[in-house]
Design a protein around this motif. Structure first.
Motif, PDB file in Angstrom:
ATOM      1  N   ASN A  36       3.068 -23.275 -15.641  1.00 34.62           N
ATOM      2  CA  ASN A  36       3.152 -23.187 -14.180  1.00 34.62           C
ATOM      3  C   ASN A  36       1.805 -22.784 -13.609  1.00 34.62           C
ATOM      4  O   ASN A  36       1.254 -21.753 -13.978  1.00 34.62           O
ATOM      5  N   THR A  42       4.259 -27.506 -12.183  1.00 30.95           N
ATOM      6  CA  THR A  42       4.408 -27.368 -13.629  1.00 30.95           C
ATOM      7  C   THR A  42       3.689 -28.534 -14.288  1.00 30.95           C
ATOM      8  O   THR A  42       3.918 -29.694 -13.933  1.00 30.95           O
ATOM      9  N   SER A 116       2.038 -19.343 -17.561  1.00 24.48           N
ATOM     10  CA  SER A 116       2.078 -19.324 -16.113  1.00 24.48           C
ATOM     11  C   SER A 116       0.865 -18.542 -15.623  1.00 24.48           C
ATOM     12  O   SER A 116       0.317 -17.706 -16.349  1.00 24.48           O
TER      13      SER A 116
END
Length: 121
Positions: A36, A42, A116
């Motif tokens: 992410n 994503t 992420s």
């Protein structure tokens, strides 16, 4: 799995990112990676590698700090703060980012399977 092994894998990853070393990233990132981005998008391993292959991303400096490593069985969760200066598609990307990455032992190698990133104020 030892913490030192994960720390060394992180150093290898950051070095590959700094140098836009697609060959190293090909090895380090798992084929089914999901990551992410700070904008909520994503991306996959292929999208990430294409960014480096195309030359769209240029990293001038990258400095990691405040690293925390948790080993969970054959996996590791790493958080790290990264000060980054560079450009993406001609637009500056400068700032401090907080990353979380999940590493998994696959055969003899550690691979990033998920991650992420958020930009810190």
């Amino acid at each position: 799995m030892k913490i030192e092994t994960v720390v060394n894998a992180e150093i290898e990853l950051l070095t590959a990112i700094k140098k836009s070393d697609v060959m190293a990233l090909e090895t380090i990132l798992h084929d089914d990676l999901l990551f992410n981005m700070p904008d909520g998008q994503t991306i996959t391993k292929e999208i990430d590698l294409q960014t480096y292959r195309s030359g769209k991303i240029k990293i001038d400096s990258l400095e990691g700090s405040d690293q925390i490593v948790n080993i969970i069985g054959d996996s590791a969760v790493v958080t790290v703060t990264v000060a980054l200066n560079g450009a993406y598609d001609g637009n500056p990307i400068n700032g401090v980012f907080k990353y979380i990455r999940v590493w998994k032992k696959i055969g003899k190698n550690l691979k990033v399977i998920a991650g992420s990133c958020v930009q810190l104020a």
